[in-house]
Design a protein around this motif. Structure first.
Motif, PDB file in Angstrom:
ATOM      1  N   VAL A  71       0.847  -1.156  -0.048  1.00 32.10           N
ATOM      2  CA  VAL A  71      -0.026  -0.042   0.058  1.00 32.10           C
ATOM      3  C   VAL A  71       0.763   1.324   0.115  1.00 32.10           C
ATOM      4  O   VAL A  71       1.931   1.175   0.706  1.00 32.10           O
ATOM      5  N   VAL A  72       0.300   2.337  -0.714  1.00 36.87           N
ATOM      6  CA  VAL A  72       0.942   3.672  -0.676  1.00 36.87           C
ATOM      7  C   VAL A  72      -0.010   4.646  -0.280  1.00 36.87           C
ATOM      8  O   VAL A  72      -1.062   4.314  -0.843  1.00 36.87           O
ATOM      9  N   ILE A  73       0.538   5.313   0.773  1.00 32.67           N
ATOM     10  CA  ILE A  73      -0.604   6.315   1.220  1.00 32.67           C
ATOM     11  C   ILE A  73       0.276   7.813   1.121  1.00 32.67           C
ATOM     12  O   ILE A  73       1.484   7.838   1.036  1.00 32.67           O
ATOM     13  N   SER A  74      -0.690   8.900   1.283  1.00 29.13           N
ATOM     14  CA  SER A  74       0.201  10.121   1.383  1.00 29.13           C
ATOM     15  C   SER A  74      -1.182  11.146   1.638  1.00 29.13           C
ATOM     16  O   SER A  74      -2.177  10.795   1.775  1.00 29.13           O
ATOM     17  N   ASN A  75      -0.448  12.013   2.803  1.00 25.19           N
ATOM     18  CA  ASN A  75      -1.530  13.014   3.418  1.00 25.19           C
ATOM     19  C   ASN A  75      -1.244  14.472   2.927  1.00 25.19           C
ATOM     20  O   ASN A  75      -0.260  15.048   3.489  1.00 25.19           O
ATOM     21  N   CYS A  76      -1.812  14.922   1.659  1.00 28.02           N
ATOM     22  CA  CYS A  76      -1.755  16.283   1.309  1.00 28.02           C
ATOM     23  C   CYS A  76      -0.284  16.528   1.012  1.00 28.02           C
ATOM     24  O   CYS A  76       0.322  17.697   1.486  1.00 28.02           O
ATOM     25  N   VAL A  77       0.400  15.872   0.184  1.00 29.27           N
ATOM     26  CA  VAL A  77       1.680  16.009  -0.119  1.00 29.27           C
ATOM     27  C   VAL A  77       2.045  16.054  -1.539  1.00 29.27           C
ATOM     28  O   VAL A  77       2.776  16.557  -2.093  1.00 29.27           O
ATOM     29  N   THR A  89       4.133  13.481 -12.343  1.00 24.93           N
ATOM     30  CA  THR A  89       4.183  12.280 -13.483  1.00 24.93           C
ATOM     31  C   THR A  89       5.297  11.093 -12.876  1.00 24.93           C
ATOM     32  O   THR A  89       5.045   9.918 -12.746  1.00 24.93           O
ATOM     33  N   ALA A  90       6.268  11.767 -12.243  1.00 26.43           N
ATOM     34  CA  ALA A  90       7.257  10.950 -11.823  1.00 26.43           C
ATOM     35  C   ALA A  90       6.937  10.302 -10.289  1.00 26.43           C
ATOM     36  O   ALA A  90       7.127   9.074 -10.160  1.00 26.43           O
ATOM     37  N   VAL A  91       6.111  11.060  -9.587  1.00 28.40           N
ATOM     38  CA  VAL A  91       5.382  10.490  -8.336  1.00 28.40           C
ATOM     39  C   VAL A  91       4.560   9.189  -8.538  1.00 28.40           C
ATOM     40  O   VAL A  91       4.664   8.370  -7.902  1.00 28.40           O
ATOM     41  N   PHE A  92       3.763   9.488  -9.469  1.00 34.19           N
ATOM     42  CA  PHE A  92       2.693   8.355  -9.778  1.00 34.19           C
ATOM     43  C   PHE A  92       3.718   7.027 -10.215  1.00 34.19           C
ATOM     44  O   PHE A  92       3.023   5.931 -10.168  1.00 34.19           O
ATOM     45  N   ALA A  93       4.501   7.370 -11.278  1.00 37.01           N
ATOM     46  CA  ALA A  93       5.518   6.111 -11.788  1.00 37.01           C
ATOM     47  C   ALA A  93       5.921   5.566 -10.749  1.00 37.01           C
ATOM     48  O   ALA A  93       6.056   4.195 -10.835  1.00 37.01           O
ATOM     49  N   GLU A  94       6.649   6.250  -9.707  1.00 33.65           N
ATOM     50  CA  GLU A  94       7.276   5.633  -8.664  1.00 33.65           C
ATOM     51  C   GLU A  94       6.377   5.044  -7.699  1.00 33.65           C
ATOM     52  O   GLU A  94       6.718   3.918  -7.167  1.00 33.65           O
ATOM     53  N   ALA A  95       5.334   5.367  -7.525  1.00 36.62           N
ATOM     54  CA  ALA A  95       4.344   4.686  -6.565  1.00 36.62           C
ATOM     55  C   ALA A  95       3.812   3.482  -7.136  1.00 36.62           C
ATOM     56  O   ALA A  95       3.695   2.517  -6.454  1.00 36.62           O
ATOM     57  N   CYS A  96       3.691   3.386  -8.446  1.00 30.30           N
ATOM     58  CA  CYS A  96       3.395   2.281  -9.280  1.00 30.30           C
ATOM     59  C   CYS A  96       4.641   1.132  -9.169  1.00 30.30           C
ATOM     60  O   CYS A  96       4.649  -0.012  -9.176  1.00 30.30           O
ATOM     61  N   GLY A 138      -1.035  -4.280  -5.410  1.00 33.55           N
ATOM     62  CA  GLY A 138      -1.292  -3.424  -4.443  1.00 33.55           C
ATOM     63  C   GLY A 138      -1.960  -2.292  -4.632  1.00 33.55           C
ATOM     64  O   GLY A 138      -2.521  -2.049  -5.796  1.00 33.55           O
ATOM     65  N   ARG A 139      -2.129  -1.397  -3.896  1.00 36.22           N
ATOM     66  CA  ARG A 139      -3.164  -0.115  -4.020  1.00 36.22           C
ATOM     67  C   ARG A 139      -2.550   1.211  -3.437  1.00 36.22           C
ATOM     68  O   ARG A 139      -1.609   1.090  -2.339  1.00 36.22           O
ATOM     69  N   ILE A 140      -3.254   1.948  -3.776  1.00 36.08           N
ATOM     70  CA  ILE A 140      -2.863   3.563  -3.259  1.00 36.08           C
ATOM     71  C   ILE A 140      -3.878   4.065  -2.598  1.00 36.08           C
ATOM     72  O   ILE A 140      -5.369   3.880  -2.939  1.00 36.08           O
ATOM     73  N   GLY A 141      -3.964   4.809  -1.371  1.00 35.84           N
ATOM     74  CA  GLY A 141      -5.142   5.396  -0.625  1.00 35.84           C
ATOM     75  C   GLY A 141      -4.372   6.720  -0.397  1.00 35.84           C
ATOM     76  O   GLY A 141      -3.514   6.920   0.613  1.00 35.84           O
ATOM     77  N   VAL A 142      -5.066   7.933  -0.774  1.00 35.93           N
ATOM     78  CA  VAL A 142      -4.287   9.115  -0.708  1.00 35.93           C
ATOM     79  C   VAL A 142      -5.316  10.144  -0.329  1.00 35.93           C
ATOM     80  O   VAL A 142      -6.517  10.383  -0.764  1.00 35.93           O
ATOM     81  N   ALA A 143      -4.906  11.051   0.594  1.00 37.26           N
ATOM     82  CA  ALA A 143      -5.704  12.439   0.651  1.00 37.26           C
ATOM     83  C   ALA A 143      -4.974  13.508   0.106  1.00 37.26           C
ATOM     84  O   ALA A 143      -3.684  13.559   0.302  1.00 37.26           O
TER      85      ALA A 143
END
Length: 234
Positions: free
Chosen positions: A122-128, A136-143, A150-155
């Protein structure tokens, strides 16, 4: 990185370094009263389960990492990555005070996560993510760091599609989590381009005219060719 993104990243680093110092001295700052408060509850959004490995992007003072560590239990692990030395010092002190043995804080940027591929559930992030100069790089790195399935859950802060980048900037600055926000459509398109499926970007509550705190969920498909098989569990 050209000069403008470099200047933006440095302004964000200085802002949150100062926030960390203020918190360590008993104050508060940033998007909420404390550096780790953010704009939502990604730990609940991600529906963490016993034994999972979770990564918090831009972990700040470590509050969401410590909450995640409790959710995943002794058989799981919670990582936090942050680019600010002052924030990392606060987070590690908080972890030591809590006696959390299943946490690890890493220095790095969310555009170049210092973990191997396929190691977290799981990847999470809170207002970052809105603070990043290269989403684009953040999304690619999370994947990349997620295992298949796996999944992401972000605020995060998200803009209505009607607002131009210039209109978003009129509603707040970059370090204040507003000017750098993606629109709902841009967020969905960015995650899908990185390889995610089942993307949901749902408004939670307004933070400015046409700007919302939002909940973001997505899944990395099983058998994604970009990942070297199942988790390698560092």
């Amino acid at each position: 990185m050209n000069e403008k993104p470099r200047e933006l990243r440095e302004s964000v680093r200085r802002h949150y370094a100062a926030a960390a110092v203020q918190v360590s001295e008993g104050g508060g700052a940033c998007c909420g009263p404390q550096p780790s408060l953010g704009c939502g509850d990604p730990v609940a959004v991600a529906e963490l389960r016993e034994g999972e490995r979770v990564l918090d992007l831009g972990s700040g003072g470590g509050a969401d990492v410590l909450l995640s560590a409790r959710r995943v239990g002794e058989t799981g692990k919670a990582y936090g990555v942050d680019m600010t030395d002052e924030m990392l010092a606060v987070a590690r002190a908080n972890a030591a005070k809590a006696g959390a043995a299943n946490v690890e804080f890493l220095k790095g940027t969310i555009e170049a996560i210092p973990l191997p591929a396929g190691v977290v559930d799981v990847v999470i992030s809170n207002c970052v993510i809105n603070l990043s100069v290269d989403k684009t790089a953040v999304f690619a790195e999370a994947c990349r760091v997620l295992r298949p399935g796996g999944r992401i859950g972000v605020a995060d802060i998200v803009a209505e599609d009607r607002l131009s980048p210039e209109q978003r900037a009129e509603r707040g600055d970059h370090a204040g989590c507003v000017a750098g926000a993606l629109s709902f459509g841009e967020y969905r398109e960015g995650l899908e381009a990185a390889g995610f499926t089942g993307v949901e970007v749902t408004a939670d509550h307004p933070v400015a005219d046409g700007m919302h705190s939002a909940v973001v969920r997505a899944v990395k498909p099983d058998g994604d060719a970009s990942s070297a098989g199942r988790s390698t569990r560092p």
